[in-house]
Design a protein around this motif. Structure first.
Motif, PDB file in Angstrom:
ATOM      1  N   VAL A 199       1.012  -1.195  -0.316  1.00  0.00           N
ATOM      2  CA  VAL A 199       0.058   0.056  -0.044  1.00  0.00           C
ATOM      3  C   VAL A 199       0.770   1.026   0.022  1.00  0.00           C
ATOM      4  CG1 VAL A 199      -1.558   1.180   1.383  1.00  0.00           C
ATOM      5  CG2 VAL A 199      -1.849  -1.158   1.239  1.00  0.00           C
ATOM      6  N   PHE A 200       1.783   1.446   0.916  1.00  0.00           N
ATOM      7  CA  PHE A 200       2.592   2.536   1.102  1.00  0.00           C
ATOM      8  C   PHE A 200       3.559   2.595  -0.164  1.00  0.00           C
ATOM      9  CE2 PHE A 200       2.796   3.199   6.106  1.00  0.00           C
ATOM     10  CZ  PHE A 200       1.185   3.265   5.748  1.00  0.00           C
ATOM     11  N   GLY A 201       4.109   1.569  -0.651  1.00  0.00           N
ATOM     12  CA  GLY A 201       4.948   1.551  -1.626  1.00  0.00           C
ATOM     13  C   GLY A 201       4.208   2.056  -3.058  1.00  0.00           C
ATOM     14  N   THR A 202       3.017   1.796  -3.154  1.00  0.00           N
ATOM     15  CA  THR A 202       2.304   2.157  -4.591  1.00  0.00           C
ATOM     16  C   THR A 202       2.183   3.950  -4.183  1.00  0.00           C
ATOM     17  OG1 THR A 202       1.146  -0.050  -4.512  1.00  0.00           O
ATOM     18  CG2 THR A 202       0.163   2.175  -5.769  1.00  0.00           C
ATOM     19  N   LEU A 203       1.743   4.345  -3.160  1.00  0.00           N
ATOM     20  CA  LEU A 203       1.564   5.540  -2.844  1.00  0.00           C
ATOM     21  C   LEU A 203       2.789   6.390  -3.198  1.00  0.00           C
ATOM     22  CD1 LEU A 203      -0.839   5.592   0.209  1.00  0.00           C
ATOM     23  CD2 LEU A 203      -1.543   6.013  -2.220  1.00  0.00           C
ATOM     24  N   PHE A 204       3.959   5.902  -2.546  1.00  0.00           N
ATOM     25  CA  PHE A 204       5.236   6.165  -2.693  1.00  0.00           C
ATOM     26  C   PHE A 204       5.536   6.445  -4.002  1.00  0.00           C
ATOM     27  CE2 PHE A 204       9.966   6.122  -2.417  1.00  0.00           C
ATOM     28  CZ  PHE A 204      10.081   7.225  -2.023  1.00  0.00           C
ATOM     29  N   GLY A 205       5.559   5.359  -5.078  1.00  0.00           N
ATOM     30  CA  GLY A 205       5.593   5.327  -6.417  1.00  0.00           C
ATOM     31  C   GLY A 205       5.025   6.480  -7.119  1.00  0.00           C
ATOM     32  N   LEU A 206       3.734   6.691  -6.913  1.00  0.00           N
ATOM     33  CA  LEU A 206       2.710   7.702  -7.410  1.00  0.00           C
ATOM     34  C   LEU A 206       3.343   9.095  -7.181  1.00  0.00           C
ATOM     35  CD1 LEU A 206      -0.485   6.499  -7.017  1.00  0.00           C
ATOM     36  CD2 LEU A 206       0.808   6.418  -9.039  1.00  0.00           C
ATOM     37  N   LEU A 207       4.001   9.252  -5.797  1.00  0.00           N
ATOM     38  CA  LEU A 207       4.591  10.628  -5.111  1.00  0.00           C
ATOM     39  C   LEU A 207       5.647  10.623  -5.817  1.00  0.00           C
ATOM     40  CD1 LEU A 207       3.845  12.737  -3.131  1.00  0.00           C
ATOM     41  CD2 LEU A 207       5.233  11.568  -1.621  1.00  0.00           C
ATOM     42  N   MET A 208       6.688   9.712  -6.203  1.00  0.00           N
ATOM     43  CA  MET A 208       7.969  10.107  -7.026  1.00  0.00           C
ATOM     44  C   MET A 208       7.839  10.707  -8.342  1.00  0.00           C
ATOM     45  SD  MET A 208       9.973   6.567  -5.833  1.00  0.00           S
ATOM     46  CE  MET A 208      11.458   6.969  -6.584  1.00  0.00           C
ATOM     47  N   ARG A 209       6.577  10.581  -8.872  1.00  0.00           N
ATOM     48  CA  ARG A 209       6.159  11.081 -10.205  1.00  0.00           C
ATOM     49  C   ARG A 209       5.843  12.585 -10.159  1.00  0.00           C
ATOM     50  NH1 ARG A 209       2.149   7.979 -13.446  1.00  0.00           N
ATOM     51  NH2 ARG A 209       3.617   8.462 -15.099  1.00  0.00           N
ATOM     52  N   SER A 210       5.681  13.029  -9.046  1.00  0.00           N
ATOM     53  CA  SER A 210       5.441  14.620  -8.540  1.00  0.00           C
ATOM     54  C   SER A 210       6.181  15.533  -9.844  1.00  0.00           C
ATOM     55  CB  SER A 210       5.630  14.787  -7.248  1.00  0.00           C
ATOM     56  OG  SER A 210       5.392  16.301  -7.057  1.00  0.00           O
TER      57      SER A 210
ATOM     58  N   TYR B 125       6.866  18.470  -8.824  1.00  0.00           N
ATOM     59  CA  TYR B 125       7.653  19.345  -8.006  1.00  0.00           C
ATOM     60  C   TYR B 125       9.037  18.736  -7.381  1.00  0.00           C
ATOM     61  CZ  TYR B 125       2.815  21.338  -7.476  1.00  0.00           C
ATOM     62  OH  TYR B 125       1.616  21.897  -7.610  1.00  0.00           O
ATOM     63  N   LYS B 126       9.771  19.651  -7.961  1.00  0.00           N
ATOM     64  CA  LYS B 126      11.453  19.396  -7.578  1.00  0.00           C
ATOM     65  C   LYS B 126      11.404  18.922  -5.919  1.00  0.00           C
ATOM     66  CE  LYS B 126      12.728  20.036 -11.821  1.00  0.00           C
ATOM     67  NZ  LYS B 126      13.306  18.801 -12.442  1.00  0.00           N
ATOM     68  N   ALA B 127      11.089  19.787  -5.223  1.00  0.00           N
ATOM     69  CA  ALA B 127      11.256  19.444  -3.753  1.00  0.00           C
ATOM     70  C   ALA B 127      10.745  18.287  -3.374  1.00  0.00           C
ATOM     71  CB  ALA B 127      10.377  20.707  -2.858  1.00  0.00           C
ATOM     72  N   VAL B 128       9.627  17.662  -3.857  1.00  0.00           N
ATOM     73  CA  VAL B 128       8.901  16.321  -3.486  1.00  0.00           C
ATOM     74  C   VAL B 128       9.784  15.409  -4.171  1.00  0.00           C
ATOM     75  CG1 VAL B 128       6.829  15.026  -3.939  1.00  0.00           C
ATOM     76  CG2 VAL B 128       6.692  17.322  -3.436  1.00  0.00           C
ATOM     77  N   GLN B 129      10.395  15.510  -5.487  1.00  0.00           N
ATOM     78  CA  GLN B 129      11.278  14.757  -5.887  1.00  0.00           C
ATOM     79  C   GLN B 129      12.337  14.423  -5.216  1.00  0.00           C
ATOM     80  OE1 GLN B 129      11.914  15.753 -10.081  1.00  0.00           O
ATOM     81  NE2 GLN B 129       9.700  15.888 -10.581  1.00  0.00           N
ATOM     82  N   PHE B 130      12.980  15.506  -4.671  1.00  0.00           N
ATOM     83  CA  PHE B 130      14.121  15.437  -4.192  1.00  0.00           C
ATOM     84  C   PHE B 130      14.057  14.675  -2.642  1.00  0.00           C
ATOM     85  CE2 PHE B 130      17.041  17.057  -0.742  1.00  0.00           C
ATOM     86  CZ  PHE B 130      18.103  16.613  -1.243  1.00  0.00           C
ATOM     87  N   ALA B 131      12.882  15.003  -1.850  1.00  0.00           N
ATOM     88  CA  ALA B 131      12.734  14.427  -0.706  1.00  0.00           C
ATOM     89  C   ALA B 131      12.501  12.659  -1.032  1.00  0.00           C
ATOM     90  CB  ALA B 131      11.170  14.933  -0.234  1.00  0.00           C
ATOM     91  N   CYS B 132      11.857  12.289  -2.089  1.00  0.00           N
ATOM     92  CA  CYS B 132      11.528  10.852  -2.402  1.00  0.00           C
ATOM     93  C   CYS B 132      12.767  10.217  -2.635  1.00  0.00           C
ATOM     94  CB  CYS B 132      10.511  10.885  -3.690  1.00  0.00           C
ATOM     95  SG  CYS B 132       8.840  11.358  -3.025  1.00  0.00           S
TER      96      CYS B 132
END
Length: 222
Positions: free
Chosen positions: A35-46, A48-55
């Motif tokens: 569950v968390f990994g799927t959500l994290f994978g979607l978040l990695m496609r953001s 926003y550079k800040a979100v990409q860097f954090a991921c």
């Protein structure tokens, strides 16, 4: 002596209990990581550079630091720094969840990113919304592409659960070590039989998963 040691005392029952504990750690971790990994994978496609860097920082931190270090840090370090003691079982679960989420997220990101751009462009050209593109194009193909790698990841998590013995969790490997210590002077060869049986138990759990992943991969490639 062979496998006579298996029926001495509660050895057979203890191995069964240890295997059940190993299965609990593995499958609880797998379920949460899915569950968390799927959500994290979607978040990695953001975008926003800040979100990409954090991921990316989270992913690389999990990959660089060995799992054993994470186990020791949470089990021994957390109780020292905060006076909060968490059982070895739950330390293992959450360390494997941290690891599984990172790896699963990267698999999801890679699977969705591997879909040919011309399919996305064609969908936009006929007027599909981003939600429709994800539902009808990215999601079905992404599941097919990620599933074999996901199964292999979960197989690795099952095998890595043996590290739980190093923080005192009485899983199947730890039970095997205790049986060997108790029988060392009566039969020095017992370690061969104990670890041989543990090998067989892990093989029975992991090999069918590996075969399933290979079968799916071949079926969807053809």
């Amino acid at each position: 002596m062979g496998f006579e040691w298996l029926f001495e005392g509660r050895n057979l029952a203890r191995l069964g209990e240890g295997l059940w504990l190993t299965a609990q750690i593995s499958f609880i971790s797998v379920a949460i990581s899915l569950v968390f990994g799927t959500l994290f994978g979607l978040l990695m496609r953001s975008r926003y550079k800040a979100v990409q860097f954090a991921c990316r920082f989270y992913l690389e931190t999990i990959r660089i630091v060995p799992i054993l270090v994470w186990l020791f840090a949470l089990y021994f370090g957390l109780s020292t720094w905060t006076n909060l003691h968490i059982s070895g079982f739950w330390v293992c679960v959450w360390v494997f969840v941290l690891w599984g989420t990172a790896e699963m997220g990267d698999l999801v990101r890679g699977a969705l990113g591997s879909i040919e751009k011309h399919q996305i462009e064609s969908a936009k050209a006929v007027g599909l919304t981003p939600a429709q593109i994800f539902r009808y194009i990215e999601l079905p193909q992404g599941i097919k592409r990620v599933l074999p790698s996901m199964i292999n990841l979960f197989t690795r998590m099952v095998k890595t659960s043996s590290l739980a013995a190093l923080i005192g969790v009485i899983e199947v490997v730890k039970v095997g070590q205790q049986i060997i210590e108790n029988s060392l002077f009566t039969d020095p060869k017992v370690s061969f039989y104990v670890y041989g049986l543990i090998f067989a138990l892990y093989f029975v759990i992991c090999y069918p998963l590996s075969l399933w992943a290979k079968t799916l991969e071949k079926r969807w490639e053809s």
